[in-house]
Design an enzyme around this catalytic site. Structure first.
Site: not given
Ligand code: 13P
Length: 233
Positions: A7-8, A91, A93, A157, A193, A214-215
């Site tokens: 979920w970030k 991750h 990020e 990723e 994605s 993610g999204g």
């Molecule tokens: P998205 O699915 O939004 O590209 O993000 C991938 C992600 O970073 C999952 O950890």
């Protein structure tokens, strides 16, 4: 197959509880392992809302020390105490914005596993690294600091595919996953994605053991659709 939703920095405790109650009623397939990774402050709400289900709750990181003067950090034991079953580590990020290195990642993984948490450790190359032909070298460096453990999963990723709408082709994912598996014999998830529309073909690759989403994991319908795509793959 394991489908994990990262979920970030989305969903506080109230929103997390509503989401998790809807997820438990979404009729998820029984033979797919499903995990959600809320922000720290929403872990307890998610654990409570998912009590009695098979859906696991993971944190998004944890510190390598048991306790200490580490402002802003959270220990593995603290995660355990609120009922988290595991954690993401490293991750991209965290690597990009918060100074995570291969060494700090390895230390976090070791501590989390020793505490009895399951770990999803993230690896992946940037666009510049891919274009320079360095993907395999980057994966060797990032995976090389990790050791095999029955409770360790790796998420591949590619950084250029995260949040960009660009997805690795199934063949690219397969090739990177094969590289990772040649280094460490653990399940490997694909992330970047992943959506209901592309999940089935990615998950159909023999070296793809699941997805880190993610999204598309922020919406119950799309996350549940990805979980269902994992059954047929
Ligand atoms: P998205 O699915 O939004 O590209 O993000 C991938 C992600 O970073 C999952 O950890």
């Amino acid at each position: 197959m394991l489908i994990a939703g990262n979920w970030k920095m989305y969903k506080g405790p109230a929103e997390a509880a509503v989401f998790c109650r809807a997820l438990r009623d979404a009729g998820l397939p029984e033979d797919v392992d499903v995990v959600v990774c809320p922000p720290y402050v929403s872990l307890e709400a998610a654990v409570q809302a998912l009590a009695g289900t098979e859906i696991g709750v993971f944190a998004q990181s944890c510190h390598w020390e048991a306790e200490g003067a580490f402002t802003g950090e959270v220990s593995a034991a603290m995660l355990h105490e609120v009922g988290a079953y595991g954690t993401l580590v490293a991750h991209s990020e965290r690597r990009q914005w918060f100074g995570e290195t291969d060494e700090s990642a390895a230390a976090r993984v070791r501590t989390a596993l020793a505490e009895g948490l399951d770990v999803i450790a993230c690896v992946g190359e940037t666009l510049a690294e891919r274009e320079a032909g360095e993907t395999e070298a980057v994966l060797r460096r990032q995976v090389g600091v990790l050791e095999h453990d029955d409770n360790l999963v790796i998420a591949y990723e590619p950084v250029w595919a995260i949040g960009t709408g660009k997805t690795a082709t199934p063949a690219m994912a397969q090739e990177a996953h094969e590289t990772i598996k040649s280094l460490l014999d653990v399940p490997v998830l694909y992330g970047g994605s992943v959506k209901p529309e592309n999940a089935a073909e990615l998950l159909a690759q023999p070296a793809v053991d699941g997805a880190l989403v993610g999204g598309a994991s922020l919406d119950v319908d799309s996350f549940a659709a990805i979980c269902r795509a994992a059954v047929t793959s």
